[in-house]
Scaffold this motif. Structure first.
Motif, PDB file in Angstrom:
ATOM      1  N   SER A 166       0.879  -1.306   0.069  1.00  0.00           N
ATOM      2  CA  SER A 166       0.088  -0.100   0.094  1.00  0.00           C
ATOM      3  C   SER A 166       1.022   1.269   0.044  1.00  0.00           C
ATOM      4  O   SER A 166       2.032   1.261  -0.040  1.00  0.00           O
ATOM      5  N   MET A 176      -5.679  -1.604   9.709  1.00  0.00           N
ATOM      6  CA  MET A 176      -7.208  -1.753   9.457  1.00  0.00           C
ATOM      7  C   MET A 176      -7.778  -1.167  10.671  1.00  0.00           C
ATOM      8  O   MET A 176      -8.992  -0.673  10.707  1.00  0.00           O
ATOM      9  N   SER A 182     -11.772  -1.990  13.170  1.00  0.00           N
ATOM     10  CA  SER A 182     -11.546  -2.456  11.719  1.00  0.00           C
ATOM     11  C   SER A 182     -12.950  -2.584  11.041  1.00  0.00           C
ATOM     12  O   SER A 182     -13.942  -3.061  11.744  1.00  0.00           O
ATOM     13  N   VAL A 227     -11.785  -3.498   3.839  1.00  0.00           N
ATOM     14  CA  VAL A 227     -11.337  -2.256   3.411  1.00  0.00           C
ATOM     15  C   VAL A 227     -10.873  -2.541   2.276  1.00  0.00           C
ATOM     16  O   VAL A 227     -10.611  -3.573   1.459  1.00  0.00           O
ATOM     17  N   PHE A 229      -6.986  -1.019   0.328  1.00  0.00           N
ATOM     18  CA  PHE A 229      -5.762  -0.597   0.320  1.00  0.00           C
ATOM     19  C   PHE A 229      -5.401   0.069  -0.898  1.00  0.00           C
ATOM     20  O   PHE A 229      -5.559  -0.129  -1.923  1.00  0.00           O
ATOM     21  N   VAL A 264      -5.505   3.087   4.096  1.00  0.00           N
ATOM     22  CA  VAL A 264      -6.936   2.411   3.976  1.00  0.00           C
ATOM     23  C   VAL A 264      -7.914   3.022   3.618  1.00  0.00           C
ATOM     24  O   VAL A 264      -8.081   4.311   4.093  1.00  0.00           O
TER      25      VAL A 264
END
Length: 515
Positions: free
Chosen positions: A330, A387, A396, A400, A402, A412
């Motif tokens: 990410s 997360m 979280s 999600v 990324f 995120v």
């Protein structure tokens, strides 16, 4: 107990000494008060703290009328918090992490006992219950009321991991044959699910009539469901010396081992119960409908004493497929995450369910698989933690995405439909494994942050914890269990060299270590 003369001596030393010892006298009184405070029960201390908080609230509530600044509720720090949340925080003061988890379990159990006793699901906000099967949770209920002679359809997978797995695990931990007898009963009643043309079991079985069928809308079963019942049925065969349970579930694994439609060990999400072929080809995920296939490949190999080579081969090949097709980084932090593949196109979508993977990787490395598995476990563990950490609530979402574009300000991204938390255990489970095998305190620290967020945002004052609507049983059976094991320094409480956890957190013995 002090004698009268000893008490007189102490009294004189406090009252007759000169001013030079006044400081010592004050220190003695402080220590005495502290000892008395520590002697109070947890309930008594909480009562005192609640009283203090109520006084504080009254003072703060009066303050706006003096200053002319009107507010709807008292403000603590920079956030508006309900009074009961602050009170619950104060009741945790002085607790160890283990004591805090115990208190959370008691609070959840209080809601279940008061509003959903003997039923399957607590609805803590409406103070009611939901029904799935009618499974009693205590031994007295199991002995007196738990009957499987019911004209009801149950899900094979859920019944196996929760009911059969729970009964087998309880039998091993207690030695009480009552639980083994109940396990035999439910095991026999679930067997009609395997009477299919392909030997791939139907998803639903009527445990009273002895009939089974696929879902009403399809002839498919999910791959995760049909490949995540093996630990339990294999153990039932070992205990009963009846091979039919193990034969049935082993046939599934042998069939999938040689089945076409995989990509570098990755499996599609669905399989047809009539012809035994994968369906919805070309879509690969470690999330819902496929996740525990990979988990159970490793755990069956461990359960059986590391002798079943095909299981290990399939697991290792699948991990190579994960690294080749699904693991990306990410931006801006460069987090390693596990996405999805659809007909050759990569999606940076990651279910919270995928957070089982760090724990599974670490477990494999502990049992002799390559050290690089542990390194990947640590990297994905960091992503699962983020997360939580990158959310305002510290919890979280269910799913999600990324960010992979350079210049992103946050790793995120969450879509509106995914902005809910179901109290799932996967991240806490993996934190437990990582801490057990590395002893790195940061995993306990991360777990404590998550635990506090659960208490802050999901705790219902009358008892229980809530997700989007109800408190799932896995919050008690898995999430809080893994929190407790994470914070426990007793590594032999449930030894990972003697037991393997099923996907519902029920420990079953490793056969080479079993008596």
């Amino acid at each position: 107990m002090l004698s009268p003369s000893r008490k007189d001596f102490i009294s004189l030393s406090l009252t007759e000494q000169g001013g030079g010892n006044y400081t010592n006298a004050k220190q003695w009184r402080r220590q005495s008060c502290w000892r008395k405070w520590k002697q109070l029960s947890r309930l008594q201390r909480c009562t005192v703290l609640v009283f203090i908080v109520l006084l504080l609230i009254c003072g703060i509530a009066a303050y706006p009328s003096i200053t002319g600044n009107q507010t709807d509720e008292p403000v603590y720090g920079s956030q508006s918090l309900p009074a009961y949340v602050l009170i619950s925080y104060l009741c945790f003061v002085g607790m160890t992490k283990l004591e805090a988890v115990r208190e959370a379990f008691r609070h959840a159990w209080k809601g279940y006992k008061e509003f959903a006793w003997g039923h399957d699901e607590l609805k803590p906000v409406s103070k009611s219950y939901g029904e799935w099967f009618g499974l009693g949770l205590l031994k007295t209920l199991v002995a007196a009321e738990l009957s499987f002679n019911k004209n009801v359809d149950v899900n094979l997978f859920e019944s196996t991991i929760r009911i059969l797995g729970g009964l087998l695990s309880t039998y091993h931990l207690t030695g009480d044959s009552l639980f083994l007898d109940k396990a035999k009963d439910i095991g026999i009643r679930l067997m009609p699910a395997f009477n299919t043309p392909s030997k791939i079991p139907y998803s639903d079985v009527n445990i009273g009539k002895g009939t089974a069928h696929p879902p009403r809308w399809t002839s498919d079963s999910t791959v995760a469901e049909v490949t995540s019942i093996q630990l339990e049925f294999r153990e039932l065969s070992r205990l009963t010396q009846d091979p039919r349970y193990q034969i049935a579930v082993n046939e599934i694994m042998k069939h999938i081992h040689k089945l076409d439609g995989k990509q570098d060990g990755l499996v599609p999400m669905f399989i047809n119960t009539n012809n035994g072929q994968f369906t919805h080809l070309g879509v690969f995920t470690l999330g819902a409908r496929a996740d525990s296939y990979y988990e159970y490949l490793l755990k069956q190999w461990i359960q059986g004493g590391k002798k079943e080579v095909e299981l290990l081969e399939d697991y290792l090949q699948a991990l190579e497929g994960v690294k080749k097709h699904l693991v990306k980084q990410s931006s801006p932090l460069g987090l390693k995450f596990v996405g999805e593949l659809s007909h050759g196109h990569f999606s940076p979508k990651m279910d919270h369910l995928v957070c089982f993977l760090p724990g599974t990787l670490a477990l494999g490395a502990h049992h002799g698989l390559p050290a690089e598995h542990m390194e990947l476990a640590k990297q994905v563990m960091e992503s699962c933690y983020q997360m939580y950490a990158q959310m305002e609530t510290g919890l979280s979402p269910e799913i999600v995405h990324f960010n992979m574009h350079s210049g992103s300000t946050q790793d995120v991204d969450v879509k509106p439909a995914d902005r809910h938390n179901l109290l799932r255990p996967e991240t806490v489970e993996s934190l437990f494994y990582l801490y057990q095998f590395t002893k790195d305190k940061k995993y306990q620290k991360w777990g404590w942050e998550i635990f506090q967020s659960f208490n802050k945002h999901t705790r219902v004052p009358t008892g229980g914890y809530t997700s989007i609507n109800n408190m799932e049983s896995f919050f008690l059976g898995e999430t809080l269990k893994y929190f407790y094991l994470l914070f426990s320094e007793d590594s032999d409480a449930i030894s990972l060299d003697k037991y393997v956890f099923n996907t519902e957190a029920h420990p079953l013995p490793i056969w080479s270590q079993a008596e």
